[in-house]
Scaffold this motif. Structure first.
Motif, mmCIF file in Angstrom:
data_model
loop_
_atom_site.group_PDB
_atom_site.id
_atom_site.type_symbol
_atom_site.label_atom_id
_atom_site.label_comp_id
_atom_site.label_asym_id
_atom_site.label_seq_id
_atom_site.Cartn_x
_atom_site.Cartn_y
_atom_site.Cartn_z
ATOM 1 N N GLY A 88 0.812 -1.209 0.000
ATOM 2 C CA GLY A 88 0.000 0.000 0.000
ATOM 3 C C GLY A 88 0.845 1.259 0.000
ATOM 4 N N GLU A 89 0.442 2.219 0.793
ATOM 5 C CA GLU A 89 1.084 3.533 0.855
ATOM 6 C C GLU A 89 2.560 3.421 1.248
ATOM 7 O OE1 GLU A 89 0.892 7.520 3.701
ATOM 8 O OE2 GLU A 89 -0.700 6.023 3.825
ATOM 9 N N GLU A 90 3.410 4.166 0.558
ATOM 10 C CA GLU A 90 4.830 4.176 0.895
ATOM 11 C C GLU A 90 5.064 5.067 2.115
ATOM 12 O OE1 GLU A 90 9.291 4.506 -0.970
ATOM 13 O OE2 GLU A 90 7.581 4.905 -2.296
ATOM 14 N N VAL A 91 5.872 4.556 3.063
ATOM 15 C CA VAL A 91 6.198 5.309 4.277
ATOM 16 C C VAL A 91 7.717 5.422 4.471
ATOM 17 C CG1 VAL A 91 3.999 4.838 5.420
ATOM 18 C CG2 VAL A 91 5.920 3.245 5.725
ATOM 19 N N THR A 92 8.473 5.194 3.400
ATOM 20 C CA THR A 92 9.924 5.347 3.457
ATOM 21 C C THR A 92 10.249 6.759 3.951
ATOM 22 O OG1 THR A 92 10.184 3.839 1.586
ATOM 23 C CG2 THR A 92 12.063 5.280 2.082
ATOM 24 N N GLY A 93 11.146 6.850 4.912
ATOM 25 C CA GLY A 93 11.567 8.156 5.409
ATOM 26 C C GLY A 93 10.676 8.755 6.478
ATOM 27 N N ASP A 94 9.508 8.167 6.721
ATOM 28 C CA ASP A 94 8.622 8.651 7.791
ATOM 29 C C ASP A 94 9.105 8.024 9.094
ATOM 30 O OD1 ASP A 94 6.564 9.150 9.628
ATOM 31 O OD2 ASP A 94 4.989 8.942 8.105
ATOM 32 N N ILE A 95 9.750 8.811 9.938
ATOM 33 C CA ILE A 95 10.410 8.243 11.117
ATOM 34 C C ILE A 95 9.445 7.587 12.102
ATOM 35 C CG2 ILE A 95 12.400 9.775 10.951
ATOM 36 C CD1 ILE A 95 11.249 11.274 13.402
ATOM 37 N N ARG A 96 8.165 7.913 12.022
ATOM 38 C CA ARG A 96 7.201 7.252 12.917
ATOM 39 C C ARG A 96 7.228 5.737 12.744
ATOM 40 N NH1 ARG A 96 1.595 9.460 11.374
ATOM 41 N NH2 ARG A 96 2.531 9.045 9.349
ATOM 42 N N TYR A 97 7.601 5.269 11.537
ATOM 43 C CA TYR A 97 7.588 3.846 11.233
ATOM 44 C C TYR A 97 8.932 3.163 11.467
ATOM 45 C CZ TYR A 97 3.029 4.814 9.279
ATOM 46 O OH TYR A 97 1.727 5.191 9.121
ATOM 47 N N TYR A 98 9.938 3.894 11.949
ATOM 48 C CA TYR A 98 11.202 3.263 12.322
ATOM 49 C C TYR A 98 10.950 2.472 13.604
ATOM 50 C CZ TYR A 98 13.897 6.390 9.179
ATOM 51 O OH TYR A 98 14.422 7.062 8.118
ATOM 52 N N ASN A 99 11.490 1.281 13.682
ATOM 53 C CA ASN A 99 11.305 0.468 14.884
ATOM 54 C C ASN A 99 11.781 1.190 16.137
ATOM 55 O OD1 ASN A 99 10.558 -2.679 14.323
ATOM 56 N ND2 ASN A 99 11.499 -1.725 12.540
ATOM 57 N N SER A 100 12.868 1.942 16.025
ATOM 58 C CA SER A 100 13.386 2.668 17.191
ATOM 59 C C SER A 100 12.397 3.733 17.665
ATOM 60 C CB SER A 100 14.738 3.310 16.871
ATOM 61 O OG SER A 100 14.629 4.219 15.796
ATOM 62 N N GLN A 101 11.549 4.238 16.772
ATOM 63 C CA GLN A 101 10.526 5.209 17.159
ATOM 64 C C GLN A 101 9.251 4.507 17.646
ATOM 65 O OE1 GLN A 101 11.069 8.583 17.379
ATOM 66 N NE2 GLN A 101 13.142 7.860 16.995
ATOM 67 N N LEU A 102 8.927 3.360 17.038
ATOM 68 C CA LEU A 102 7.755 2.595 17.482
ATOM 69 C C LEU A 102 7.941 2.109 18.917
ATOM 70 C CD1 LEU A 102 7.069 0.543 14.244
ATOM 71 C CD2 LEU A 102 5.577 2.292 15.229
ATOM 72 N N MET A 103 9.192 1.926 19.326
ATOM 73 C CA MET A 103 9.493 1.549 20.697
ATOM 74 C C MET A 103 9.106 2.688 21.647
ATOM 75 S SD MET A 103 13.263 1.159 22.339
ATOM 76 C CE MET A 103 13.469 2.912 22.135
ATOM 77 N N LYS A 104 9.359 3.932 21.230
ATOM 78 C CA LYS A 104 9.092 5.110 22.067
ATOM 79 C C LYS A 104 7.648 5.598 21.962
ATOM 80 C CE LYS A 104 13.783 6.834 21.435
ATOM 81 N NZ LYS A 104 14.590 7.873 20.811
ATOM 82 N N ASN A 105 7.095 5.532 20.783
ATOM 83 C CA ASN A 105 5.736 6.000 20.530
ATOM 84 C C ASN A 105 4.979 4.902 19.768
ATOM 85 O OD1 ASN A 105 3.437 7.552 20.286
ATOM 86 N ND2 ASN A 105 4.202 8.707 18.535
ATOM 87 N N PRO A 106 4.493 3.900 20.476
ATOM 88 C CA PRO A 106 3.848 2.747 19.839
ATOM 89 C C PRO A 106 2.621 3.133 19.016
ATOM 90 C CG PRO A 106 4.251 2.315 22.161
ATOM 91 C CD PRO A 106 4.527 3.767 21.923
ATOM 92 N N TYR A 107 2.352 2.310 18.041
ATOM 93 C CA TYR A 107 1.224 2.487 17.132
ATOM 94 C C TYR A 107 -0.096 2.636 17.891
ATOM 95 C CZ TYR A 107 -1.714 1.476 13.035
ATOM 96 O OH TYR A 107 -2.634 1.535 12.020
ATOM 97 N N SER A 108 -0.231 1.933 19.017
ATOM 98 C CA SER A 108 -1.487 2.012 19.794
ATOM 99 C C SER A 108 -1.715 3.410 20.351
ATOM 100 C CB SER A 108 -1.459 0.987 20.936
ATOM 101 O OG SER A 108 -0.375 1.249 21.819
ATOM 102 N N ASN A 109 -0.683 4.226 20.451
ATOM 103 C CA ASN A 109 -0.835 5.603 20.949
ATOM 104 C C ASN A 109 -1.233 6.589 19.847
ATOM 105 O OD1 ASN A 109 0.004 4.694 23.433
ATOM 106 N ND2 ASN A 109 2.052 5.554 23.287
ATOM 107 N N TRP A 110 -1.182 6.186 18.612
ATOM 108 C CA TRP A 110 -1.423 7.104 17.487
ATOM 109 C C TRP A 110 -2.885 7.501 17.361
ATOM 110 C CZ3 TRP A 110 1.857 5.357 12.704
ATOM 111 C CH2 TRP A 110 3.186 5.216 13.093
ATOM 112 N N LYS A 111 -3.791 6.705 17.849
ATOM 113 C CA LYS A 111 -5.208 6.936 17.639
ATOM 114 C C LYS A 111 -5.660 8.122 18.371
ATOM 115 C CE LYS A 111 -5.870 2.108 16.701
ATOM 116 N NZ LYS A 111 -4.880 1.215 16.979
#
Length: 156
Positions: free
Chosen positions: A133-156
C-alpha cells in the motif's frame, strides 16, 4: 562501509498465503538516538547486534552494520536496553527478483503491518505485490526505534 537501501510500505491486504518463511523477532535498543541506533535482536533462536547510522534525505539509504552474536549474550544485552520492546513476526514473500520482508507487529504496535524491500540502488525498480500500500519510506514514525518510544497504539 555497508549501506542499507530499502523502501517501506504499509500493507493493505492478505500476504500470508504467499509467504515462504516466517520468524519471531524480539528487539530492543541500547541506544535509539536519531541518526545512530544500537539494536539487540533475537530472531527465533539467534542473537544479533546492529548499528545503524543516519538516513539520507529521502530516508532510503543509511549505514548498517550487523553481526550474529550468541543467543545468551543477546539475552543479557536485552537487559541493558531502553524501555520498550519491539515484538513482531516477519514473513518473507518473493516478488519478481526481490524479497519483501513483512513485519506484523504485536504488543503495543499490534495492528501495524509494514513491508520492506531491500534494493541495490535507490533507483532500482521492483515489482510491487498486490498487498503493498502507501509508501512510508523516510517517515520516522515507522522506524522500529521510534515505534518503541511511541507505539502504534498511541497514534489513535
Amino acid at each position: 562501509m555497508a549501506q542499507e537501501i530499502e523502501r517501506k510500505f504499509l500493507v493493505k491486504g492478505e500476504f500470508k498465503p504467499e509467504a515462504y518463511s516466517s520468524s519471531h523477532i524480539v528487539q530492543g535498543y541500547i541506544s535509539s538516538v536519531r541518526g545512530r541506533t544500537v539494536r539487540v535482536r533475537i530472531r527465533d533462536e539467534k542473537g544479533y547486534l546492529t548499528i545503524k547510522g543516519a538516513a539520507n534525505a529521502s530516508g532510503t539509504s543509511r549505514y548498517e552494520w550487523e553481526k550474529e552474536i550468541p543467543l545468551g549474550e543477546a539475552q543479557e544485552l536485552m537487559k541493558l536496553c531502553e524501555p520498550g520492546i519491539i515484538d513482531k513476526t516477519r514473513y518473507l514473500v518473493r516478488s519478481g527478483r526481490h524479497i519483501f520482508e513483512i513485519d506484523e507487529f504485536c504488543g503495543e504496535n499490534e495492528g501495524l503491518v509494514i513491508a520492506e524491500v531491500e534494493l541495490g540502488s535507490e533507483d532500482e525498480s521492483f515489482e510491487k505485490p498486490p498487498f503493498v500500500g502507501e509508501e512510508v519510506t523516510g517517515d520516522i514514525r515507522y522506524y522500529n526505534s521510534q515505534l518503541m518510544k511511541n507505539p502504534y497504539s498511541n497514534w489513535k
